[in-house]
Write a protein that holds these residues in place. Structure first.
Motif, PDB file in Angstrom:
ATOM      1  N   ASP B 521      62.359  45.093 -62.997  1.00  0.00           N
ATOM      2  CA  ASP B 521      62.568  43.520 -62.605  1.00  0.00           C
ATOM      3  C   ASP B 521      63.029  43.238 -60.573  1.00  0.00           C
ATOM      4  N   SER B 523      61.805  42.377 -57.511  1.00  0.00           N
ATOM      5  CA  SER B 523      60.632  41.451 -56.900  1.00  0.00           C
ATOM      6  C   SER B 523      59.620  42.465 -56.389  1.00  0.00           C
ATOM      7  N   ILE B 524      58.459  41.616 -56.813  1.00  0.00           N
ATOM      8  CA  ILE B 524      56.779  42.563 -56.609  1.00  0.00           C
ATOM      9  C   ILE B 524      57.367  43.280 -54.598  1.00  0.00           C
ATOM     10  N   LYS B 525      57.360  42.354 -53.535  1.00  0.00           N
ATOM     11  CA  LYS B 525      58.189  42.974 -52.446  1.00  0.00           C
ATOM     12  C   LYS B 525      59.241  43.858 -52.878  1.00  0.00           C
ATOM     13  N   GLU B 526      60.184  43.827 -52.859  1.00  0.00           N
ATOM     14  CA  GLU B 526      61.289  45.260 -53.505  1.00  0.00           C
ATOM     15  C   GLU B 526      60.443  46.164 -54.348  1.00  0.00           C
ATOM     16  N   LYS B 527      59.254  46.306 -55.276  1.00  0.00           N
ATOM     17  CA  LYS B 527      58.804  47.694 -55.945  1.00  0.00           C
ATOM     18  C   LYS B 527      58.104  47.666 -54.074  1.00  0.00           C
ATOM     19  N   GLU B 551      52.361  35.640 -54.353  1.00  0.00           N
ATOM     20  CA  GLU B 551      53.055  34.038 -55.381  1.00  0.00           C
ATOM     21  C   GLU B 551      52.547  33.345 -55.857  1.00  0.00           C
ATOM     22  N   ILE B 554      53.808  35.928 -59.147  1.00  0.00           N
ATOM     23  CA  ILE B 554      54.962  35.001 -59.896  1.00  0.00           C
ATOM     24  C   ILE B 554      54.292  33.969 -60.537  1.00  0.00           C
ATOM     25  N   SER B 559      55.865  39.199 -62.340  1.00  0.00           N
ATOM     26  CA  SER B 559      56.026  40.105 -61.663  1.00  0.00           C
ATOM     27  C   SER B 559      57.235  41.011 -61.688  1.00  0.00           C
ATOM     28  N   ASP B 560      57.315  41.209 -63.291  1.00  0.00           N
ATOM     29  CA  ASP B 560      58.012  42.304 -64.230  1.00  0.00           C
ATOM     30  C   ASP B 560      57.298  43.960 -63.920  1.00  0.00           C
TER      31      ASP B 560
END
Lengths: 636, 636
Positions: B521, B523-527, B551, B554, B559-560
């Motif tokens: 869970d 965000s894509i960028k955090e992962k 974008e 998302i 994004s999950d």
């Protein structure tokens, strides 16, 4: 070999259910039981799941001294786009011979192309109560032979473009250094396959270091003329957007772009090689001598020049063994090779027929199918396949339907997917009689090969006795050995018992040798003209390109090969709309090509599509899997 | 299930002969014997010849209540271009556990891509006295899974282009009329698969005639934006000229040309689906939701929108069953799926691991290999494969060689095909010690998943005791559970007995749950940033295109998904030349793509080739068949 019985009795319903429902309702026998019924022991075959097995070619050595069975080829009249049930008749006849007449019998048929299964056409396992099962396995990957062909064909294609690329950017010395790299002791050697090219070049040295700079140049530079390349890539998919493409547009390919295209895999020369080869060593040689194009000086460039004939054979080593399956009534089927009959020679493999003839033995029957109408299918069976196999057929069947005969008699156009005109659904003896000119010419042509001709009238529910009598009379008047009504689609083997008896009599009373339509030592043009004459043509007209190619093949020493006409299946002539028995036309030859590995020259009569497309609503919409049972749904 | 023993003792020679000679010298056991040794009965598998069998997925139902065996993943340090023997170690370890330590064991490995076998690389069956046999069958068609992937991938590609073509030339009404044609009674119906699209469009009607013109338009027009198409064609051939092509140049395609290209088949999303699926019904759903591009209004268009998800499943129905083979010492191997680790997730299939874990049962071992270095292979094993499978590994192996460690310590460049620098052939402990930073980071990263880490030092003949001690000391200091020298290449299973014992202890003493590097869970960028940090990066830099795509995903609700980095295998960073344990760099993300069916987002770090080429002298020059024995020659 000893044998056992595997017959299964069918319970038939009326009206005839959908093909997939009939096929799914029958539990196939284990293929090991079918194999045993032919006297095959486990060391003679490799299982591919429970219902398919590859019969190993080595079984031929063991059977060398057995006597041959009878050999029957199934052709047809000029078909409508719906097909006249030639595969169905081939299967039904075998069910009759095996399950009702107590004969040893093997059906030999082509592997269908997987691409069209998802397009318009559906499968090719026969139909109704005369089918090869499991029909999903038959129509899908089978045992991977077409996939092997695709891989081998495309490896060769990649090798061609890459070789041109490497030759363009490297000196003779650099090429030589890479092709024959020095080992740790600084010594070079030739790969075994390189001696084939050296021999062709007249160089008999075995030490690379002894080559003169001139010899090095000849050895390393294939100097392929990109415009001469006839080798295309293939895929077993209906992908019309690959018909014409440009390759090499990536930045790393440095502008070496080229126009080419994909054909459907069954159009590959390698499919024709598989169908016409007689042994592993023969296949190795045929694959090696396939010509991909010419050098800039006009020499043919072969797979072995590229160093790849061995690798192609390795990719094809399992594909050479035919696949054993079964009919709905438990009689054995050998499925092997599937070249198209309009663009190639359209017959299943020689090796499958050879194995089958020994397995059924004296008094047994091998029923093999030739694609499309007898003008192309049976003609190529006789003049190409039988010439290479050395096998002699006793009987040729011509499958006819009232529907197609009415079309030849002047009935309205028959279009796939559109409802049939009422002319085809109601009695019209005059139309049938008028259409028999087509049947008669197929009978007359086929008789010339020295075989007994039996006409199989594939009866539909709407056909009447009067119509069928008209066909029977015309057939017998034309010299057919017999003409028999059959209902195997509705009744399975039981519906083809009379046909089976007629075929048995035709085989038993046969005594003539096989006669070819032309000897191989005629010129290319004389051979083409002999075939054109059998179509009813008064002459042949060659395009400039065709004339040029014939000259090339004469110069390259290929004029002794048989001829494989690439012609529409919808008419004796080159014009699909000319039904019946057209006469007085001049056959135009647009171009002439050669499959040197397979072993034939193929003139192009008009434009033949070598890559089908998908319609707006392809069959794939209906195809799915039942998640619970794992069964395939919607295949037709 | 009951079991029997199939162990075969090897006689080893020194120096180690060529791989193909070792493989050809051993007569494989019948695969039915190997199956029996695992307690499998004939109804649990389908034979494919004598030495391969597909183990049917249905066996999982029967084994549901059995206890799981231990689960061990084999990764490696950052490799040289020569490879560090990860497959060989995977195989050798199993030979040790099964043939010397009396454990039930199954090796789970990827099916190699056939294309490179004819290019530079040769096969992938392990090496020396630790191999999967028969190695030619392993490296060539196997049981046809990759061919099935090629067929399914390309059927979808053909459907995409053809659908655009048909939509371009037909009115809404004509399209509807063809997609839902009236039957003889004039009634229309939807194919089952069409209800998936209707549901997505929020249309709950079941009678086509009830649709409003607006609904008809939405239903029949996928309105695919040609520029958005990410679905490419594939082929299992090294064909560089297909990297970038233009299709649709035939006259019948009416100028609808488009730039696209081919990838090698193992790069297909369908390969990733096969590797990550857990059942037939799960595969059906994944294949149906694969996204091929967007509509002009930005909606993702799926295989099921095209009506083809069922047909793709039918093409893949046999491929879902893993293939059983054997090692040189007669221990069982499951070969299944083969996605590349640099462009996909690089691990063999979940279903094979699941079956294997039940077959070995309590106290048994499943050894599964993850592609390339642990930074990509093991990372994706943990965060993608294990997340989807729900299986928990106890032990992770990191394979290291003195050669690669010297390279990481600053040794000269290692290039395939060129002689090794003397630094690699003579003792140099300092170079090894300097290189251990690479090993240490792999150990540290891998430990974070909660597994015990065992280092396998794959010993070459020129490696010295002092060098190996240096590695062992560094590994233990970094928290490895153990570090063991092994010589399975030269000695078979006997050379990996110590490794086997260490792995056994590591598994028996393990008790931690699996910890992921990131929760889904984020965000894509955090992962992406969590993974970049594990590489040693201080941050991530996104191209404009990457930002745009993130974008889009998302917005589309994707994004999950877990993240699958497409990154070079030759460095922790994006720069292959950065050896050791680089730090302080910013990881550039060039683009972001998604495999929605497989179930991951894949950021592109730099440019990864998805279609290899052939060198001037490809391996195929040496590959041929011995006509007499039928054996394959020259495969390496």
């Amino acid at each position: 070999m000893s044998s056992s019985k595997t017959i299964r009795r069918l319970e038939v319903s009326s009206p005839v259910p959908a093909d997939i429902d009939i096929a799914n309702a029958v539990e196939p026998l284990l293929i090991s039981e079918i194999a045993e019924s032919l006297g095959l022991r486990p060391e003679h075959y490799d299982l591919y799941g429970k219902y398919k097995a590859k019969v190993l070619l080595s079984v031929l050595d063991e059977l060398k001294k057995s006597e041959d069975g009878y050999y029957v080829v199934v052709g047809g009249i000029t078909p409508t786009p719906l097909g006249e049930g030639k595969s169905t008749t081939t299967v039904g006849l075998c069910q009759a011979l095996g399950a009702f007449l107590d004969k040893k019998v093997v059906t030999c048929i082509r592997q269908p192309s997987q691409g069209p299964t998802f397009g318009i056409k559906g499968g090719a396992a026969g139909g109704g109560y005369s089918q090869v099962i499991p029909m999903d396995e038959f129509n899908l990957h089978l045992t991977g032979d077409i996939h092997a062909i695709t891989a081998a064909n495309n490896l060769l294609a990649a090798a061609v473009d890459t070789r041109i690329f490497h030759e363009a950017s490297q000196s003779d010395k650099a090429l030589f250094n890479r092709l024959c790299p020095p080992n740790k002791q600084g010594q070079r050697s030739f790969a075994d396959i390189m001696f084939r090219r050296l021999k062709k070049l007249g160089i008999s040295k075995s030490n690379p270091d002894d080559l003169t700079p001139e010899e090095v140049k000849k050895f390393v530079r294939l100097d392929i003329d990109p415009d001469s390349i006839t080798w295309r890539r293939v895929m077993d998919i209906n992908d019309r957007f690959l018909r014409k493409i440009t390759v090499g547009q990536g930045p790393e390919e440095k502008g070496m772009v080229r126009e080419t295209g994909f054909d459907i895999s069954v159009a590959s020369e390698i499919m024709a090689v598989l169908a016409l080869t007689t042994s592993l060593s023969d296949m190795r040689e045929r694959l090696g001598r396939m010509v991909i194009g010419n050098s800039k000086s006009g020499e043919p460039i072969t797979a072995d020049d590229l160093g790849i004939g061995g690798a192609l054979t390795v990719l094809m080593k399992d594909a050479i063994h035919p696949t054993l399956m079964q009919t709905l009534e438990g009689t054995p089927v050998l499925v092997h090779a599937g070249p198209f009959a309009n663009i190639a020679h359209g017959n299943s493999s020689i090796v499958a027929d050879k194995i089958a003839i020994k397995l059924v033995g004296k008094g047994g029957f091998v029923i093999t199918e030739a694609g499309f109408g007898a003008d192309i299918g049976t003609e190529k069976f006789m003049n190409i396949k039988s010439r290479y196999s050395g096998l002699t057929p006793q009987c040729a069947i011509v499958v006819a339907t009232i529907r197609a005969l009415k079309m030849h008699g002047g009935g309205p156009e028959v279009v796939a997917g559109r409802p049939l005109d009422h002319a085809y659904l109601n009695e019209n003896v005059a139309l049938v009689e008028a259409g028999c000119v087509n049947l008669v010419r197929h009978i007359t042509n086929t008789k010339l090969y020295g075989v007994n001709v039996v006409v199989a009238i594939n009866k539909f529910a709407t056909d009447t006795d009067a119509e069928m009598n008209a066909v029977r009379n015309a057939a017998l008047a034309a010299g057919a050995f017999d003409a028999v009504v059959c209902t195997h689609h509705a009744h399975g083997g039981k519906g083809a018992v009379d046909l089976g008896l007629a075929v048995q009599r035709a085989c038993e009373s046969h005594s003539k040798p096989l006669k070819f339509l032309y000897p191989l030592d005629l010129s290319i043009k004389e051979k083409i003209e002999a075939i054109a004459k059998s179509y009813g043509a008064t002459g042949v007209e060659y395009s400039e390109q065709a004339e040029k190619q014939i000259e090339v093949y004469i110069k390259q020493g290929f004029s002794d090969l048989p001829i494989c006409m690439a012609k529409t299946q919808y008419s004796f002539s080159h014009i699909p709309a000319q039904k019946g028995a057209p006469e007085g036309f001049v056959l135009p030859i647009r171009d002439v090509r050669a499959s040197i590995g397979a072993g034939f020259i193929y003139p192009l009569v008009g434009t033949m599509s070598t890559m089908p497309g998908l319609p707006t609503r392809p069959c794939f919409f209906d195809i799915d899997i039942d998640i619970t049972s794992g069964k395939v749904l919607g295949l037709s």
